[in-house]
Design a protein around this motif. Structure first.
Motif, PDB file in Angstrom:
ATOM      1  N   VAL A 145       0.860  -1.194   0.000  1.00 55.31           N
ATOM      2  CA  VAL A 145       0.000   0.000   0.000  1.00 55.31           C
ATOM      3  C   VAL A 145       0.894   1.240   0.000  1.00 55.31           C
ATOM      4  CG1 VAL A 145      -1.572   1.318   1.481  1.00 55.31           C
ATOM      5  CG2 VAL A 145      -1.905  -1.149   1.179  1.00 55.31           C
ATOM      6  N   LEU A 146       0.667   2.110  -0.988  1.00 63.24           N
ATOM      7  CA  LEU A 146       1.558   3.257  -1.121  1.00 63.24           C
ATOM      8  C   LEU A 146       0.866   4.564  -0.734  1.00 63.24           C
ATOM      9  CD1 LEU A 146       4.228   3.804  -3.716  1.00 63.24           C
ATOM     10  CD2 LEU A 146       2.617   5.657  -3.342  1.00 63.24           C
ATOM     11  N   HIS A 147       1.496   5.278   0.188  1.00 60.80           N
ATOM     12  CA  HIS A 147       0.994   6.591   0.600  1.00 60.80           C
ATOM     13  C   HIS A 147       1.959   7.675   0.133  1.00 60.80           C
ATOM     14  CE1 HIS A 147      -2.524   5.551   2.987  1.00 60.80           C
ATOM     15  NE2 HIS A 147      -1.863   4.488   3.431  1.00 60.80           N
ATOM     16  N   THR A 148       1.390   8.838  -0.169  1.00 65.15           N
ATOM     17  CA  THR A 148       2.235   9.944  -0.628  1.00 65.15           C
ATOM     18  C   THR A 148       2.382  10.997   0.474  1.00 65.15           C
ATOM     19  OG1 THR A 148       0.319  10.947  -1.687  1.00 65.15           O
ATOM     20  CG2 THR A 148       1.739   9.554  -3.067  1.00 65.15           C
ATOM     21  N   THR A 149       3.160  12.007   0.181  1.00 69.04           N
ATOM     22  CA  THR A 149       3.653  12.907   1.228  1.00 69.04           C
ATOM     23  C   THR A 149       2.616  13.884   1.801  1.00 69.04           C
ATOM     24  OG1 THR A 149       5.800  12.776   0.151  1.00 69.04           O
ATOM     25  CG2 THR A 149       5.475  14.602   1.694  1.00 69.04           C
ATOM     26  N   GLY A 150       2.035  14.717   0.949  1.00 69.68           N
ATOM     27  CA  GLY A 150       1.259  15.852   1.448  1.00 69.68           C
ATOM     28  C   GLY A 150      -0.092  15.466   2.034  1.00 69.68           C
ATOM     29  N   GLY A 151      -0.850  14.665   1.285  1.00 70.80           N
ATOM     30  CA  GLY A 151      -2.182  14.295   1.735  1.00 70.80           C
ATOM     31  C   GLY A 151      -2.117  13.475   3.012  1.00 70.80           C
ATOM     32  N   TYR A 152      -1.194  12.548   3.059  1.00 70.43           N
ATOM     33  CA  TYR A 152      -1.042  11.715   4.256  1.00 70.43           C
ATOM     34  C   TYR A 152      -0.703  12.603   5.457  1.00 70.43           C
ATOM     35  CZ  TYR A 152       0.850   8.343   7.583  1.00 70.43           C
ATOM     36  OH  TYR A 152       1.093   7.621   8.725  1.00 70.43           O
ATOM     37  N   MET A 153       0.149  13.586   5.229  1.00 73.80           N
ATOM     38  CA  MET A 153       0.552  14.485   6.326  1.00 73.80           C
ATOM     39  C   MET A 153      -0.673  15.225   6.887  1.00 73.80           C
ATOM     40  SD  MET A 153       3.449  17.452   6.266  1.00 73.80           S
ATOM     41  CE  MET A 153       2.679  18.712   5.262  1.00 73.80           C
ATOM     42  N   LEU A 154      -1.470  15.803   6.005  1.00 71.64           N
ATOM     43  CA  LEU A 154      -2.656  16.531   6.475  1.00 71.64           C
ATOM     44  C   LEU A 154      -3.586  15.603   7.238  1.00 71.64           C
ATOM     45  CD1 LEU A 154      -3.970  18.822   3.579  1.00 71.64           C
ATOM     46  CD2 LEU A 154      -2.253  19.273   5.319  1.00 71.64           C
ATOM     47  N   TYR A 155      -3.763  14.415   6.690  1.00 71.06           N
ATOM     48  CA  TYR A 155      -4.765  13.514   7.264  1.00 71.06           C
ATOM     49  C   TYR A 155      -4.300  12.914   8.596  1.00 71.06           C
ATOM     50  CZ  TYR A 155      -9.071  10.935   7.055  1.00 71.06           C
ATOM     51  OH  TYR A 155     -10.336  10.475   7.329  1.00 71.06           O
ATOM     52  N   ALA A 156      -3.018  12.530   8.667  1.00 70.83           N
ATOM     53  CA  ALA A 156      -2.486  11.967   9.922  1.00 70.83           C
ATOM     54  C   ALA A 156      -2.592  13.016  11.028  1.00 70.83           C
ATOM     55  CB  ALA A 156      -1.034  11.537   9.733  1.00 70.83           C
ATOM     56  N   ALA A 157      -2.193  14.236  10.712  1.00 69.12           N
ATOM     57  CA  ALA A 157      -2.185  15.291  11.726  1.00 69.12           C
ATOM     58  C   ALA A 157      -3.600  15.642  12.173  1.00 69.12           C
ATOM     59  CB  ALA A 157      -1.489  16.535  11.164  1.00 69.12           C
ATOM     60  N   THR A 158      -4.518  15.745  11.222  1.00 67.90           N
ATOM     61  CA  THR A 158      -5.871  16.213  11.546  1.00 67.90           C
ATOM     62  C   THR A 158      -6.663  15.155  12.303  1.00 67.90           C
ATOM     63  OG1 THR A 158      -5.731  17.477   9.516  1.00 67.90           O
ATOM     64  CG2 THR A 158      -7.899  17.321  10.527  1.00 67.90           C
ATOM     65  N   THR A 159      -6.551  13.902  11.879  1.00 71.53           N
ATOM     66  CA  THR A 159      -7.263  12.852  12.615  1.00 71.53           C
ATOM     67  C   THR A 159      -6.709  12.757  14.033  1.00 71.53           C
ATOM     68  OG1 THR A 159      -5.772  11.260  11.560  1.00 71.53           O
ATOM     69  CG2 THR A 159      -7.998  11.427  10.654  1.00 71.53           C
ATOM     70  N   PHE A 160      -5.388  12.836  14.178  1.00 72.12           N
ATOM     71  CA  PHE A 160      -4.803  12.754  15.527  1.00 72.12           C
ATOM     72  C   PHE A 160      -5.347  13.891  16.404  1.00 72.12           C
ATOM     73  CE2 PHE A 160      -1.642  13.937  18.721  1.00 72.12           C
ATOM     74  CZ  PHE A 160      -1.489  12.719  19.369  1.00 72.12           C
ATOM     75  N   LYS A 161      -5.357  15.088  15.848  1.00 74.08           N
ATOM     76  CA  LYS A 161      -5.790  16.257  16.626  1.00 74.08           C
ATOM     77  C   LYS A 161      -7.239  16.116  17.098  1.00 74.08           C
ATOM     78  CE  LYS A 161      -6.864  21.127  16.039  1.00 74.08           C
ATOM     79  NZ  LYS A 161      -6.789  22.297  15.167  1.00 74.08           N
TER      80      LYS A 161
END
Ligand code: WTA
Length: 690
Positions: free
Chosen positions: A317-333
């Motif tokens: 499963v391949l994840h890319t840089t920008g979208g993953y960053m926004l999503y990881a940070a926002t869900t965590f918050k």
């Protein structure tokens, strides 16, 4: 009937009053915007991060419909950033360098350490330079096979810093599985450690790595560099007192078998291949602390992580840089309702997606302080998790239903002897949580005061997709409740029609969110077929779900040939192929079976070659074969002798009938298409006691 299992629980005022989303009205408003104006919603969120250059043109561009050409998803096109910079440098530059990034708690109580953001950044830069010195460049893949030690996070962030893709393989996988993943990912460098204790079991990671590299070499793939973190103090000897050396990882569901207070010995001898193997500490000693980030296009790959596929071959499963960053940070918050003073702890291993997103990237992107734990919930006894909660005053805690269920059976006293007054939010992930376990988590662990967040998501989704939020969602035990921002769920029947309230169907999502996977490494067609083909226009999760009259989503489990054992997805095909490799086995069929602690387990029907006898010794051999092919966590629970298998006339194994037989349920349904109906009676008569 126990009312506690079926009632609705409301967030405590203390949690509500400090949370980011304090009412369902506020949630709905934000949610509506995230769906009707995804670009505006995520553009605002992106402001918090550092971009070397800003997005240009379409903020979101995608095709979600296989009938309209290839599937693609692109967020924030043209923007340039680096996720390591946003996870570390940004906080240090803002003056938070001295804040603790990780508390590390070892397997043995008392083995502990901590690392600040500034120190972590220094280590990451140095290790990034070590990788570069060993030839790693942007776009290369780096395999990582490590225990839960700080070096694992350092390795992951160092890859991200220089634009190399990390491919982390959970340290409970066998040498064969590690080799298979290294081959598929075309890696030439492996980062590992000498070994690690899991409870009273010593996992000899270097030895497993050596074997995996040998398998690769046998298939013409050279691993040219193996970096080895020295975690156990190596000497010439390997005296093993108070513990067993195992050459594969321990099951996650370890029983409390240790002698409390007795420290397992720390010595481990490793074999060394000069020219290939390099000690981590030796390489780090001479590495520079300066390492400029590689500035990445937001759609450049960040990492790949293998997940089971229904064909048996794991998918990268391949994840890319920008979208993953926004999503990881926002869900965590939002999902853990992160606050500056929190001490957060996710017990998942970094080798799984939960560890990627919620041990490493999500917490670090938010500048949080969290705990990394090497041990198991049962060592030295079943109170370990709560002892660690007390020690660090953990406020947000995240674990799996299987851990909760197995701890429940030890009774409340292991919990209540520790102070849990710091806890506020308790998360669960990995499989549906049964209401009994939910209520124990809520009432006993959380003293009735904490919000429970039941988070449904997948390796493929990058972050939470259906979940409660701590400050606003009225909680129903067993329901993951409502979609996260940007997720538009629908439940469809086989004919792509939405199902009625109360009916089960396929859980699908109809528009892209930033964290969705972009492809399967090296096989885009498989990506399209697996996730987008069955229901054109939708991403198909492969899970079943229902809606209740209040609009809550209840995830019911996998609909495909996948089994979820202790929160780990396994493909029945993969286990079958491991069994069939054994010379005594003519045919094997594996089905999922309910299990009190693990949620599901695997039940294997074995057809032996002519004239062979189904003995206990053979059963042990077959279990060992699966352990060594896939990993210890995949070891089957039940093996049944099956001189014949129920098949259709065209030869297809009727698994739904096997599931009934496994459960001892005589109501096997329609078997008119079966080639030989007598096999059903025979299999019932051969059921083992289980
Ligand atoms: C299951 C783990 C019900 C589901 C993050 C999914 C769940 C698979 C839940 C993904 C939950 C995960 N309720 N089922 N809260 N969370 N699952 O890729 O079957 O290891 O498809 O990602 O776990 O497992 P994976």
């Amino acid at each position: 009937m126990d009312d506690r299992l079926h009632k609705t629980y409301f967030p405590d005022d203390n949690i509500k009053n400090e949370s980011h989303v304090r009412s369902m009205e506020q949630y709905k408003e934000m949610y509506e915007r995230s769906i009707s104006d995804p670009e505006g919603f995520w553009k605002d969120i992106a402001q918090q991060f550092y971009f070397k250059s800003q997005p240009q043109g379409k903020f979101l561009d995608f095709n979600f419909d296989v009938n309209n050409g290839p599937i693609y998803i692109k967020w924030m096109q043209g923007a340039v950033t680096n996720i390591c910079f946003n996870s570390l440098d940004r906080h240090v530059q803002q003056g938070n360098g001295e804040k603790v990034a990780f508390y590390w708690e070892g397997n043995y109580p008392g083995d502990a350490g901590q690392i600040s953001y500034a120190e972590l950044l220094r280590k990451v830069c140095k290790f990034a330079n070590v990788l570069k010195a060993n030839g790693v460049k942007k776009g290369d893949r780096v395999a990582i096979y490590m225990p839960m030690i700080v070096e694992l996070s350092v390795a992951l962030l160092a890859c991200a810093r220089i634009g190399a893709m990390h491919s982390i393989v959970f340290a409970g996988f066998s040498a064969e599985s590690l080799a298979e993943r290294m081959q598929d990912g075309e890696v030439s460098i492996l980062v590992t450690a000498d070994g690690s204790w899991r409870g009273t079991k010593l996992v000899n990671l270097k030895e497993i790595s050596d074997k995996a590299m040998e398998i690769c070499a046998g298939k013409g793939q050279q691993i040219t560099t193996c970096l080895v973190a020295k975690h156990l103090s190596a000497t010439e000897e390997t005296p093993v007192r108070n513990g067993t050396v195992v050459n594969d990882g321990g099951d996650c569901i370890d029983e409390a078998t240790s002698e409390p207070g007795v420290r397992p010995c720390q010595h481990l001898k490793v074999n060394w291949t000069e020219g290939r193997d390099i000690w981590w500490h030796t390489a780090m000693a001479s590495a520079s602390e300066d390492c400029e980030c590689e500035w990445m296009d937001v759609e450049d790959p960040l990492f790949m992580l293998y997940t089971s596929g229904s064909t048996g071959k794991p998918k990268g499963v391949l994840h890319t840089t920008g979208g993953y960053m926004l999503y990881a940070a926002t869900t965590f918050k939002y999902v853990f309702d992160y606050q500056q003073h929190d001490i957060y702890w996710c017990t998942a291993d970094v080798g799984w997606i939960t560890g990627h997103t919620y041990v490493c990237y999500g917490p670090l992107l938010n500048g949080s302080t969290s705990v990394i734990f090497e041990g198991t919930p049962f060592y030295p006894d079943a109170g370990r998790l709560w002892q660690v909660v007390e020690k660090y005053k953990v406020s947000k805690f995240y674990t799996a239903p299987t851990a909760i269920r197995s701890l429940m059976k030890y009774g409340d006293s292991y919990v209540t002897k520790y102070d849990r007054s710091s806890l506020k939010v308790l998360g669960t992930v990995g499989e549906p949580i049964n209401p009994e376990a939910w209520v124990w988590y809520h009432d006993v662990i959380g003293e009735g005061r904490c919000s429970i967040v039941d988070t449904f998501w997948q390796t493929e989704t990058g972050g939470h997709t259906v979940t409660s939020l701590p400050g606003c969602t009225p909680m129903k035990p067993g329901s993951a409740s409502f979609p996260f921002f940007g997720i538009k769920p629908t439940i469809l029947d086989e004919n792509c029609k939405p199902v009625e309230v109360g009916q089960e169907g396929y859980l699908v999502f109809s528009q892209p969110w930033p964290g969705i996977m972009r492809t399967v490494y090296g096989d885009h067609q498989r990506y399209e077929t697996t996730y987008f083909k069955k229901f054109p226009g939708y991403y198909c999760t492969g899970d079943g779900a229902k809606l209740d009259e209040d609009g809550y989503i209840w995830v019911t489990g996998r609909i495909d040939d996948m089994v979820n054992v202790s929160g780990h997805l396994l493909s029945t095909a993969e286990i079958e192929s491991a069994l069939i490799e054994h010379q005594s086995v003519a045919e094997a069929a594996v089905v999922s079976h309910p299990h009190e602690i693990k949620g599901e387990c695997t039940y294997c029907f074995i057809t032996l070659c002519e004239g062979l006898e189904f003995t206990d010794a053979l059963v042990s051999e077959l279990k060992a074969a699966v352990r060594s092919k896939i990993g210890p966590f995949a070891q089957p629970d039940v093996m049944q002798n099956a001189p014949g298998l129920p098949k259709t006339r065209s030869g297809k194994i009727m698994r739904r009938v096997l599931r009934k037989i496994a459960r001892g349920d005589k109501d096997v349904g329609d078997i008119s298409t079966m080639a030989d109906e007598s096999v059903v009676e025979l299999l019932f008569s051969l059921r083992p006691d289980c």
